[in-house]
Write a protein that holds these residues in place. Sequence first.
Motif, PDB file in Angstrom:
ATOM      1  N   GLY A  50       0.827  -1.204   0.000  1.00 37.95           N
ATOM      2  CA  GLY A  50       0.000   0.000   0.000  1.00 37.95           C
ATOM      3  C   GLY A  50       0.861   1.253   0.000  1.00 37.95           C
ATOM      4  O   GLY A  50       1.957   1.298  -0.564  1.00 37.95           O
ATOM      5  N   GLU A  51       0.352   2.290   0.645  1.00 43.05           N
ATOM      6  CA  GLU A  51       1.091   3.549   0.707  1.00 43.05           C
ATOM      7  C   GLU A  51       2.310   3.396   1.608  1.00 43.05           C
ATOM      8  O   GLU A  51       2.244   2.850   2.701  1.00 43.05           O
ATOM      9  CB  GLU A  51       0.189   4.658   1.250  1.00 43.05           C
ATOM     10  N   THR A  52       3.439   3.891   1.123  1.00 45.22           N
ATOM     11  CA  THR A  52       4.704   3.731   1.831  1.00 45.22           C
ATOM     12  C   THR A  52       5.316   5.089   2.115  1.00 45.22           C
ATOM     13  O   THR A  52       5.345   5.958   1.240  1.00 45.22           O
ATOM     14  CB  THR A  52       5.696   2.887   0.998  1.00 45.22           C
ATOM     15  N   GLY A  53       5.821   5.266   3.328  1.00 44.45           N
ATOM     16  CA  GLY A  53       6.465   6.512   3.680  1.00 44.45           C
ATOM     17  C   GLY A  53       7.769   6.278   4.416  1.00 44.45           C
ATOM     18  O   GLY A  53       7.908   5.312   5.169  1.00 44.45           O
ATOM     19  N   ILE A  54       8.737   7.141   4.182  1.00 45.87           N
ATOM     20  CA  ILE A  54      10.035   7.062   4.850  1.00 45.87           C
ATOM     21  C   ILE A  54      10.315   8.413   5.497  1.00 45.87           C
ATOM     22  O   ILE A  54      10.148   9.459   4.853  1.00 45.87           O
ATOM     23  CB  ILE A  54      11.157   6.702   3.854  1.00 45.87           C
ATOM     24  N   PRO A  55      10.740   8.427   6.762  1.00 45.84           N
ATOM     25  CA  PRO A  55      11.013   9.711   7.430  1.00 45.84           C
ATOM     26  C   PRO A  55      12.135  10.475   6.732  1.00 45.84           C
ATOM     27  O   PRO A  55      13.128   9.897   6.280  1.00 45.84           O
ATOM     28  CB  PRO A  55      11.434   9.288   8.842  1.00 45.84           C
ATOM     29  N   LEU A  56      11.980  11.778   6.673  1.00 40.77           N
ATOM     30  CA  LEU A  56      12.984  12.619   6.022  1.00 40.77           C
ATOM     31  C   LEU A  56      14.317  12.636   6.762  1.00 40.77           C
ATOM     32  O   LEU A  56      15.311  13.139   6.228  1.00 40.77           O
ATOM     33  CB  LEU A  56      12.439  14.051   5.909  1.00 40.77           C
ATOM     34  N   VAL A  57      14.352  12.090   7.972  1.00 46.16           N
ATOM     35  CA  VAL A  57      15.599  12.052   8.732  1.00 46.16           C
ATOM     36  C   VAL A  57      16.692  11.289   7.977  1.00 46.16           C
ATOM     37  O   VAL A  57      17.885  11.512   8.195  1.00 46.16           O
ATOM     38  CB  VAL A  57      15.363  11.427  10.134  1.00 46.16           C
ATOM     39  N   VAL A  58      16.292  10.395   7.044  1.00 42.50           N
ATOM     40  CA  VAL A  58      17.295   9.627   6.296  1.00 42.50           C
ATOM     41  C   VAL A  58      18.122  10.520   5.384  1.00 42.50           C
ATOM     42  O   VAL A  58      19.205  10.118   4.939  1.00 42.50           O
ATOM     43  CB  VAL A  58      16.643   8.503   5.450  1.00 42.50           C
ATOM     44  N   PHE A  59      17.663  11.717   5.112  1.00 43.95           N
ATOM     45  CA  PHE A  59      18.404  12.630   4.241  1.00 43.95           C
ATOM     46  C   PHE A  59      19.138  13.719   5.025  1.00 43.95           C
ATOM     47  O   PHE A  59      19.717  14.624   4.429  1.00 43.95           O
ATOM     48  CB  PHE A  59      17.456  13.294   3.233  1.00 43.95           C
ATOM     49  N   THR A  60      19.114  13.628   6.334  1.00 42.14           N
ATOM     50  CA  THR A  60      19.817  14.619   7.146  1.00 42.14           C
ATOM     51  C   THR A  60      21.300  14.294   7.207  1.00 42.14           C
ATOM     52  O   THR A  60      21.690  13.115   7.102  1.00 42.14           O
ATOM     53  CB  THR A  60      19.240  14.676   8.561  1.00 42.14           C
ATOM     54  N   PRO A  61      22.164  15.295   7.394  1.00 39.75           N
ATOM     55  CA  PRO A  61      23.616  15.041   7.461  1.00 39.75           C
ATOM     56  C   PRO A  61      24.021  14.008   8.509  1.00 39.75           C
ATOM     57  O   PRO A  61      24.852  13.139   8.215  1.00 39.75           O
ATOM     58  CB  PRO A  61      24.195  16.429   7.773  1.00 39.75           C
ATOM     59  N   PRO A  62      23.480  14.039   9.745  1.00 38.23           N
ATOM     60  CA  PRO A  62      23.943  13.049  10.725  1.00 38.23           C
ATOM     61  C   PRO A  62      23.670  11.619  10.298  1.00 38.23           C
ATOM     62  O   PRO A  62      24.525  10.741  10.470  1.00 38.23           O
ATOM     63  CB  PRO A  62      23.166  13.407  12.000  1.00 38.23           C
ATOM     64  N   ASP A 294      36.005   0.602  16.857  1.00 41.28           N
ATOM     65  CA  ASP A 294      35.459  -0.315  15.853  1.00 41.28           C
ATOM     66  C   ASP A 294      35.279   0.351  14.496  1.00 41.28           C
ATOM     67  O   ASP A 294      35.643  -0.222  13.454  1.00 41.28           O
ATOM     68  CB  ASP A 294      34.092  -0.844  16.308  1.00 41.28           C
ATOM     69  N   ASN A 295      34.696   1.561  14.498  1.00 39.99           N
ATOM     70  CA  ASN A 295      34.156   2.131  13.265  1.00 39.99           C
ATOM     71  C   ASN A 295      34.799   3.430  12.795  1.00 39.99           C
ATOM     72  O   ASN A 295      34.484   3.904  11.708  1.00 39.99           O
ATOM     73  CB  ASN A 295      32.657   2.367  13.439  1.00 39.99           C
ATOM     74  N   GLY A 296      35.663   4.023  13.622  1.00 43.03           N
ATOM     75  CA  GLY A 296      36.357   5.224  13.195  1.00 43.03           C
ATOM     76  C   GLY A 296      35.602   6.504  13.487  1.00 43.03           C
ATOM     77  O   GLY A 296      34.437   6.499  13.907  1.00 43.03           O
ATOM     78  N   ILE A 297      36.260   7.617  13.244  1.00 38.20           N
ATOM     79  CA  ILE A 297      35.759   8.931  13.644  1.00 38.20           C
ATOM     80  C   ILE A 297      34.542   9.378  12.835  1.00 38.20           C
ATOM     81  O   ILE A 297      33.667  10.079  13.342  1.00 38.20           O
ATOM     82  CB  ILE A 297      36.897   9.980  13.526  1.00 38.20           C
ATOM     83  N   ILE A 298      34.451   8.965  11.564  1.00 36.59           N
ATOM     84  CA  ILE A 298      33.315   9.396  10.735  1.00 36.59           C
ATOM     85  C   ILE A 298      32.021   8.781  11.251  1.00 36.59           C
ATOM     86  O   ILE A 298      31.015   9.481  11.459  1.00 36.59           O
ATOM     87  CB  ILE A 298      33.545   9.015   9.261  1.00 36.59           C
ATOM     88  N   ALA A 299      32.035   7.474  11.473  1.00 33.07           N
ATOM     89  CA  ALA A 299      30.835   6.803  11.979  1.00 33.07           C
ATOM     90  C   ALA A 299      30.481   7.304  13.370  1.00 33.07           C
ATOM     91  O   ALA A 299      29.301   7.514  13.680  1.00 33.07           O
ATOM     92  CB  ALA A 299      31.043   5.290  11.993  1.00 33.07           C
ATOM     93  N   LEU A 303      27.014   9.095  14.454  1.00 25.69           N
ATOM     94  CA  LEU A 303      26.153   8.502  15.478  1.00 25.69           C
ATOM     95  C   LEU A 303      25.845   9.503  16.589  1.00 25.69           C
ATOM     96  O   LEU A 303      24.679   9.656  16.988  1.00 25.69           O
ATOM     97  CB  LEU A 303      26.822   7.259  16.065  1.00 25.69           C
ATOM     98  N   VAL A 304      26.872  10.173  17.096  1.00 29.04           N
ATOM     99  CA  VAL A 304      26.664  11.148  18.179  1.00 29.04           C
ATOM    100  C   VAL A 304      25.754  12.275  17.707  1.00 29.04           C
ATOM    101  O   VAL A 304      24.851  12.713  18.435  1.00 29.04           O
ATOM    102  CB  VAL A 304      28.018  11.697  18.675  1.00 29.04           C
ATOM    103  N   TRP A 305      25.972  12.736  16.491  1.00 30.19           N
ATOM    104  CA  TRP A 305      25.134  13.800  15.927  1.00 30.19           C
ATOM    105  C   TRP A 305      23.696  13.317  15.773  1.00 30.19           C
ATOM    106  O   TRP A 305      22.740  14.028  16.104  1.00 30.19           O
ATOM    107  CB  TRP A 305      25.717  14.246  14.592  1.00 30.19           C
ATOM    108  N   LEU A 306      23.526  12.086  15.286  1.00 30.97           N
ATOM    109  CA  LEU A 306      22.179  11.544  15.081  1.00 30.97           C
ATOM    110  C   LEU A 306      21.440  11.389  16.411  1.00 30.97           C
ATOM    111  O   LEU A 306      20.258  11.759  16.527  1.00 30.97           O
ATOM    112  CB  LEU A 306      22.269  10.186  14.371  1.00 30.97           C
ATOM    113  N   ILE A 307      22.118  10.852  17.427  1.00 31.79           N
ATOM    114  CA  ILE A 307      21.484  10.703  18.745  1.00 31.79           C
ATOM    115  C   ILE A 307      21.086  12.063  19.300  1.00 31.79           C
ATOM    116  O   ILE A 307      19.979  12.245  19.810  1.00 31.79           O
ATOM    117  CB  ILE A 307      22.432   9.961  19.711  1.00 31.79           C
ATOM    118  N   SER A 308      21.997  13.035  19.187  1.00 27.46           N
ATOM    119  CA  SER A 308      21.709  14.387  19.687  1.00 27.46           C
ATOM    120  C   SER A 308      20.532  14.999  18.932  1.00 27.46           C
ATOM    121  O   SER A 308      19.647  15.637  19.529  1.00 27.46           O
ATOM    122  CB  SER A 308      22.946  15.279  19.540  1.00 27.46           C
TER     123      SER A 308
END
Length: 504
Positions: A50-62, A294-299, A303-308
């Motif tokens: 049916g109708e499908t939606g994805i949150p716009l947060v997936v396109f944010t920089p974090p 484990d994942n380096g400074i970029i990840a 992650l910290v930006w996304l949580i914040s």
Amino acid sequence: MTGKYKKTLILIIISATLTLNCLFSAGWDLWVQTATHLWTVILLFVLLIGETGIPLVVFTPPFLIFVSGMLLSLLFSVTPVVSLIEFYNQVNYMAIFLLSAAYLSKDGFRSAVYKLMLFLGALVPLMDFLFPVVFKSPLFPNPNIKVGFLLLAVPLYLDAVLKTDLEKITLRQVVNLTVLLLIFASFYTSRSRIGFTVLFLEAGFYIALVRNNFRHMLRLSAVLAIAALLYLVYVQPPELADRISWLRSGFAMFFSRPLTGFGPGSTSHVLPVFIGTGHFSLYVHSFFVQFAADNGIIALGGLVWLISYVLWNIITGASYRKKIIFISLISLVVYNFAEYNLAIPFISLTMWCLAGTFSDFEVFPVRGRSKLAIILILTVMGFMSVKMFVQERYFTRGIYYLNKGRYALAESLFRKSLDMYPGYALGNIGLSLKYLYEDDLALSLETAGTVFPVKDGNPAYKMYLESVSLFDRDNREEAEKALFGALRMRIIQFGLDPRDYIRR
């Protein structure tokens, strides 16, 4: 399928996933992780009906930085198969987060998720006391795991109890008080000093944000800070030196590969190299330092930006329950500066479910080719999930037949496991054990030499080299002992109990 039925089905599957992870080793078990992968794929397929939606947060920089960093770390991992499994765990967390944000972030379904947390908040302490009696084993492999979850549950029950009308007490209020006391009792049995510290901070957050009394929060925080300082100065807990050592080792691991890290989930395989002397540990007792290693400074930055970003989205909302959930989430994040239970599937799945449900992100529709692209990705994810389960099944069945003395069948199963993932060390560990049991020490040593992702400074590899040296000097008995020791340590680094895999 109508929107309401779709949301209901998503809620049911998420609830079942969280409960399954809760009751089976907090999701550390690979079989439970595989089931979670498959259920996540099913969830995402439901999304496409049916109708499908994805949150716009997936396109944010974090979010984009976090995903890019994880992919980069996976590409340069020194433990590729382990990292692939952990990467899929991260996919699960983000999928639960996005599904919750897109479909459960409405008042009706928010209320259902809130009730789900109340249910799990009662289930965890109850099972914490019943599991050792019924199954002769703890509910979780580490008591700090339950502390992380209980920190999520305490604000919900604390609020329910403090809102009690003393003039008209109902059965529900009695149950809420009983559960809160049970939570505190379970919390106490953990003996987690850091957990108790964060629990007091959590109470301060509640007083400030829900009861709007910042003065009491400041007083409580000041008393807590002074008490903690006096405790460290005068009591000097014995584990403090070890924790500092592990943190230093985690930072050393990070600075040796700051951009990409060693690969998702690689800490338990690599950290012993950096610990050197001191008590052995497979984990840095700080999730964020461990994640960076484990994942380096970029990840990590993503992650910290996304949580914040998500926490800010939640706390700026006007909802009363949003404040409660914010307190739960911020307390768990603070706790993970000194513990690593956000690396545990059950804790992360719960956190991201709450984060998505109680945030407010715009949703955009997905149609046509975008849906086809998502279907292709989901098909690959489903195949890889089954593949991971099957290769693990081959290995565990191989160990079963190995300990039964059916060496030919065991070898064929180990080789099937390796055919699926040639870089997976467990298959070669099984083969090395098989050759060792057949007294072919030379072939066992040759095979064992392939199971170490990092050799320089690796204590397990040092034991292996000692075994090779003893074999060269024709001291077979001591060489076998050293090789068994090296293989045991490698099995431990996979989070497994060597007694279940090595019978000699």
